[in-house]
Design a protein around this motif. Structure first.
Motif, PDB file in Angstrom:
ATOM      1  N   SER A 117      14.582  -5.903 -35.714  1.00  0.00           N
ATOM      2  CA  SER A 117      13.122  -6.081 -35.730  1.00  0.00           C
ATOM      3  C   SER A 117      12.826  -7.575 -35.643  1.00  0.00           C
ATOM      4  O   SER A 117      13.701  -8.413 -35.936  1.00  0.00           O
ATOM      5  CB  SER A 117      12.525  -5.517 -37.021  1.00  0.00           C
ATOM      6  OG  SER A 117      12.983  -6.273 -38.128  1.00  0.00           O
ATOM      7  N   GLY A 118      11.584  -7.875 -35.299  1.00  0.00           N
ATOM      8  CA  GLY A 118      11.174  -9.270 -35.257  1.00  0.00           C
ATOM      9  C   GLY A 118      11.330  -9.923 -36.623  1.00  0.00           C
ATOM     10  O   GLY A 118      11.741 -11.086 -36.741  1.00  0.00           O
ATOM     11  N   SER A 119      11.003  -9.166 -37.664  1.00  0.00           N
ATOM     12  CA  SER A 119      11.113  -9.702 -39.028  1.00  0.00           C
ATOM     13  C   SER A 119      12.546 -10.080 -39.366  1.00  0.00           C
ATOM     14  O   SER A 119      12.812 -11.145 -39.925  1.00  0.00           O
ATOM     15  CB  SER A 119      10.618  -8.665 -40.041  1.00  0.00           C
ATOM     16  OG  SER A 119       9.281  -8.340 -39.816  1.00  0.00           O
ATOM     17  N   GLY A 224       6.750 -21.380 -34.479  1.00  0.00           N
ATOM     18  CA  GLY A 224       5.438 -21.012 -33.936  1.00  0.00           C
ATOM     19  C   GLY A 224       5.561 -20.033 -32.785  1.00  0.00           C
ATOM     20  O   GLY A 224       6.566 -20.011 -32.076  1.00  0.00           O
ATOM     21  N   GLU A 225       4.529 -19.206 -32.644  1.00  0.00           N
ATOM     22  CA  GLU A 225       4.393 -18.373 -31.453  1.00  0.00           C
ATOM     23  C   GLU A 225       3.715 -19.258 -30.402  1.00  0.00           C
ATOM     24  O   GLU A 225       2.699 -19.879 -30.708  1.00  0.00           O
ATOM     25  CB  GLU A 225       3.488 -17.188 -31.730  1.00  0.00           C
ATOM     26  CG  GLU A 225       3.878 -16.341 -32.922  1.00  0.00           C
ATOM     27  CD  GLU A 225       2.645 -15.704 -33.583  1.00  0.00           C
ATOM     28  OE1 GLU A 225       2.168 -14.683 -33.066  1.00  0.00           O
ATOM     29  OE2 GLU A 225       2.160 -16.233 -34.595  1.00  0.00           O
ATOM     30  N   PRO A 226       4.227 -19.320 -29.183  1.00  0.00           N
ATOM     31  CA  PRO A 226       3.560 -20.155 -28.173  1.00  0.00           C
ATOM     32  C   PRO A 226       2.068 -19.825 -28.088  1.00  0.00           C
ATOM     33  O   PRO A 226       1.229 -20.729 -28.204  1.00  0.00           O
ATOM     34  CB  PRO A 226       4.313 -19.802 -26.893  1.00  0.00           C
ATOM     35  CG  PRO A 226       5.699 -19.446 -27.379  1.00  0.00           C
ATOM     36  CD  PRO A 226       5.480 -18.744 -28.682  1.00  0.00           C
ATOM     37  N   ALA A 257      10.922 -21.009 -31.469  1.00  0.00           N
ATOM     38  CA  ALA A 257       9.855 -20.356 -30.696  1.00  0.00           C
ATOM     39  C   ALA A 257       9.915 -18.862 -30.978  1.00  0.00           C
ATOM     40  O   ALA A 257      10.908 -18.204 -30.651  1.00  0.00           O
ATOM     41  CB  ALA A 257      10.039 -20.629 -29.210  1.00  0.00           C
ATOM     42  N   ASP A 258       8.871 -18.343 -31.585  1.00  0.00           N
ATOM     43  CA  ASP A 258       8.797 -16.905 -31.841  1.00  0.00           C
ATOM     44  C   ASP A 258       8.143 -16.256 -30.619  1.00  0.00           C
ATOM     45  O   ASP A 258       6.926 -16.253 -30.470  1.00  0.00           O
ATOM     46  CB  ASP A 258       7.995 -16.633 -33.121  1.00  0.00           C
ATOM     47  CG  ASP A 258       8.027 -15.155 -33.497  1.00  0.00           C
ATOM     48  OD1 ASP A 258       8.302 -14.324 -32.606  1.00  0.00           O
ATOM     49  OD2 ASP A 258       7.750 -14.833 -34.669  1.00  0.00           O
ATOM     50  N   GLU A 259       9.003 -15.723 -29.753  1.00  0.00           N
ATOM     51  CA  GLU A 259       8.555 -15.129 -28.480  1.00  0.00           C
ATOM     52  C   GLU A 259       8.433 -13.607 -28.598  1.00  0.00           C
ATOM     53  O   GLU A 259       8.500 -12.903 -27.588  1.00  0.00           O
ATOM     54  CB  GLU A 259       9.568 -15.479 -27.376  1.00  0.00           C
ATOM     55  CG  GLU A 259       9.636 -16.953 -27.023  1.00  0.00           C
ATOM     56  CD  GLU A 259       8.650 -17.331 -25.913  1.00  0.00           C
ATOM     57  OE1 GLU A 259       7.897 -16.456 -25.445  1.00  0.00           O
ATOM     58  OE2 GLU A 259       8.647 -18.519 -25.531  1.00  0.00           O
ATOM     59  N   VAL A 260       8.287 -13.108 -29.817  1.00  0.00           N
ATOM     60  CA  VAL A 260       8.319 -11.657 -30.028  1.00  0.00           C
ATOM     61  C   VAL A 260       7.194 -10.952 -29.246  1.00  0.00           C
ATOM     62  O   VAL A 260       7.415  -9.885 -28.671  1.00  0.00           O
ATOM     63  CB  VAL A 260       8.287 -11.323 -31.539  1.00  0.00           C
ATOM     64  CG1 VAL A 260       7.972  -9.850 -31.796  1.00  0.00           C
ATOM     65  CG2 VAL A 260       9.631 -11.681 -32.166  1.00  0.00           C
ATOM     66  N   ILE A 261       6.026 -11.554 -29.169  1.00  0.00           N
ATOM     67  CA  ILE A 261       4.957 -10.980 -28.332  1.00  0.00           C
ATOM     68  C   ILE A 261       4.927 -11.646 -26.951  1.00  0.00           C
ATOM     69  O   ILE A 261       4.766 -10.981 -25.929  1.00  0.00           O
ATOM     70  CB  ILE A 261       3.575 -11.122 -29.017  1.00  0.00           C
ATOM     71  CG1 ILE A 261       3.467 -10.124 -30.185  1.00  0.00           C
ATOM     72  CG2 ILE A 261       2.430 -10.876 -28.023  1.00  0.00           C
ATOM     73  CD1 ILE A 261       2.144 -10.168 -30.943  1.00  0.00           C
ATOM     74  N   ASN A 262       5.073 -12.961 -26.926  1.00  0.00           N
ATOM     75  CA  ASN A 262       4.924 -13.701 -25.659  1.00  0.00           C
ATOM     76  C   ASN A 262       6.007 -13.373 -24.630  1.00  0.00           C
ATOM     77  O   ASN A 262       5.762 -13.437 -23.425  1.00  0.00           O
ATOM     78  CB  ASN A 262       4.997 -15.214 -25.925  1.00  0.00           C
ATOM     79  CG  ASN A 262       3.771 -15.788 -26.604  1.00  0.00           C
ATOM     80  OD1 ASN A 262       3.362 -16.898 -26.334  1.00  0.00           O
ATOM     81  ND2 ASN A 262       3.149 -15.038 -27.509  1.00  0.00           N
TER      82      ASN A 262
HETATM   83  C1  LIG Z   1       5.278 -12.992 -33.153  1.00  0.00           C
HETATM   84  C2  LIG Z   1       5.876 -11.918 -34.012  1.00  0.00           C
HETATM   85  N1  LIG Z   1       6.986 -12.183 -34.709  1.00  0.00           N
HETATM   86  C3  LIG Z   1       7.553 -11.265 -35.489  1.00  0.00           C
HETATM   87  C4  LIG Z   1       7.018 -10.011 -35.609  1.00  0.00           C
HETATM   88  C5  LIG Z   1       7.652  -9.016 -36.524  1.00  0.00           C
HETATM   89  O1  LIG Z   1       8.251  -8.016 -35.801  1.00  0.00           O
HETATM   90  P1  LIG Z   1       8.599  -6.607 -36.500  1.00  0.00           P
HETATM   91  O2  LIG Z   1       7.305  -5.919 -36.744  1.00  0.00           O
HETATM   92  O3  LIG Z   1       9.455  -5.940 -35.466  1.00  0.00           O
HETATM   93  O4  LIG Z   1       9.350  -6.908 -37.730  1.00  0.00           O
HETATM   94  C6  LIG Z   1       5.876  -9.682 -34.887  1.00  0.00           C
HETATM   95  C7  LIG Z   1       5.274  -8.341 -34.992  1.00  0.00           C
HETATM   96  O5  LIG Z   1       4.167  -8.093 -34.565  1.00  0.00           O
HETATM   97  C8  LIG Z   1       5.270 -10.666 -34.086  1.00  0.00           C
HETATM   98  O6  LIG Z   1       4.150 -10.419 -33.419  1.00  0.00           O
END
Ligand SMILES: Cc1ncc(COP(=O)(O)O)c(C=O)c1O
Length: 462
Positions: A117-119, A224-226, A257-262
């Motif tokens: 997961s992103g977390s 940071g998220e871009p 860089a948190d690219e989880v959405i970008n």
């Molecule tokens: C930028 C970003 N990082 C991390 C996470 C966390 O991801 P997860 O919900 O899979 O743990 C999210 C979830 O929306 C996110 O948008």
């Protein structure tokens, strides 16, 4: 006999505590049970069709019902449903995916670590920053700076990086050594008459001051998220990332860089870092990595970090970190096929193209009495509703009008997300022009009804 109690909507209530849900409200309302998906659409148990205007949770890039991903998962499950990556073990899908991610990632990445997961990926980023600085003999350099309204997940460390009150309140977060700097939202936080560039300089100055105040020898990383997502779809002001990076480099502060959405096309470029010229030391990916068909996230690190970490594992005798599902073969196989699809269908270009329609039509709504700001880039956007456009005042209670608009959208067959009084848009990257226009038609209907309702309640100034 069918009854309310044995409907799926209320069987759910009896057994399920939902994420991001008011549990008492849920007991009254019941669940919205989604049964199937096809392309940009999902269908509930009554067969009602919805455009998934948020791609699930910002994630189903290739749309629902994509047979190639189903087949990739099924083939891999049949061949090798599970194997782990501990103690020198590996398997082809995670090797091939790592090669692919390193070839496409922003910056100069050297190795990939898998999580689900992103977390978890951000949690691992925190642990790696600490481990790395211990490894290279800087045990004092441990603080990590996130941003107000930044979103990085909800585990103890990633939830601490997140800068949203609901993720901290009554969870006893944030933990020590996590700090938050200002949110780069020009509309809300710029001074009267301050240009985007001036605002960016001021924020970079604040970051510099924060690092100086804390002591540069104690600050390890900035995350940071871009483009910020869950905090409200906040596009950084011009020159922001250049200036922030300079401050970080000056103090030897790593950039994550948190690219989880970008990531994977959302902004009209493959990565948000590409769009803003960010050269990260670590990159976090998830969501569109598999289009969320299976849970997977990846933390990429540059060689400087890898070498420090690797030396330490040799000193200790192991790397004391890893998950049972790290690099799960079915998830990594799906990610490979998903990225192939993104490339074959040229979904990054489609995000840029359909994004122009999305951004263009939404900006036309700036004349609407409730619309304070329209923001976004590529195929991610938000429309912020306000009670008074001159003062930018929100609503009392916060989120009430956003919630009403969200409900009206749903009535018209459009699922969005309301972040307070801002409505967020993040449709699947496969959306075509006619579908994008249909999505926007449905939204405009909902918005018109929201205005009538707000007027009837005396909530709108004009
Ligand atoms: C930028 C970003 N990082 C991390 C996470 C966390 O991801 P997860 O919900 O899979 O743990 C999210 C979830 O929306 C996110 O948008």
């Amino acid at each position: 006999m069918a009854s309310r109690a044995n409907s799926p909507e209320f069987r759910d209530v009896a057994v399920h505590l939902h994420p991001y849900t008011n549990a008492r409200k849920h007991e009254e309302k019941g669940a919205m049970v989604i049964e199937r998906g096809e392309g940009i659409y999902v269908y509930d148990t009554a067969g009602k069709q919805y455009i998934e205007g948020l791609a699930g949770l910002w994630s189903v890039a290739v749309g629902f019902g994509q047979d190639r991903l189903v087949k990739a998962a099924a083939d891999q499950l049949a061949k090798l449903p599970y194997y782990h990556s501990f103690a020198h073990k590996s398997h082809e899908p995670s090797i091939a995916l790592s090669e692919k991610l390193l070839a496409m990632a922003p910056g100069e990445m050297s190795k990939v670590f898998y999580t689900s997961s992103g977390s978890e990926a951000n949690d691992t980023a925190v642990k790696l920053v600490w481990y790395y600085n211990n490894a290279i003999g800087r045990p004092e350099k441990k603080k990590i700076i996130g941003r107000i309204k930044g979103y990085h997940g909800i585990t103890i460390a990633s939830g601490s990086l997140t800068g949203l009150p609901a993720n901290h309140r009554d969870f006893d977060l944030p933990i020590a050594n996590i700090l938050h700097t200002a949110c780069p939202h020009h509309y809300r936080f710029a001074w009267e008459g301050e240009s985007e560039e001036e605002f960016a300089s001021r924020l970079a100055g604040q970051l510099d001051e924060l690092i100086q105040r804390e002591g540069p020898d104690t600050v390890a990383a900035f995350i940071g998220e871009p483009v910020m997502g869950a905090g409200g779809v906040i596009v950084p002001p011009a020159t922001y990332w250049d200036k922030i990076q300079k401050v970080c480099r000056k103090h030897d502060v790593l950039i994550i860089a948190d690219e989880v959405i970008n990531g994977f096309g959302r902004t009209g470029r493959m990565f948000g870092s590409d769009l803003y010229g960010i050269e990260p030391d670590m990159v976090v990916m998830s969501k569109a990595l598999t289009s969320s068909y299976l849970p997977l996230s990846a933390l990429l690190m540059n060689d400087k970090i890898y070498q420090g970490v690797a030396d330490n594992t040799a000193k200790i005798g192991t790397f004391g970190h890893g998950f049972t599902a790290s690099g799960h073969p079915a998830a990594t196989a799906v990610a490979l096929e998903n990225i192939k699809l993104i490339e074959e269908l040229d979904l990054v270009a489609n995000a840029a193209k359909q994004g122009e329609i999305l951004q263009g039509r939404l900006r036309k709504l700036l004349d609407h009495p409730l619309v304070g700001e329209v923001r976004g880039v590529g195929m991610i956007a938000a429309v912020e509703l306000v009670s008074d456009k001159k003062t930018k005042a929100g609503f009392d209670p916060v989120g009430s009008v956003g919630q009403y608009c969200f409900d009206r959208c749903q009535e018209h067959g459009l699922i969005l997300r309301n972040l307070g009084d801002a409505l967020a848009f993040c449709p699947p990257l496969i959306i075509d022009e006619a579908q994008m226009n249909e999505l926007l038609d449905r939204f405009e209907k909902a918005l018109a009804e929201t205005l009538d309702w707000a007027n009837s309640k005396g909530m709108a100034a004009e």
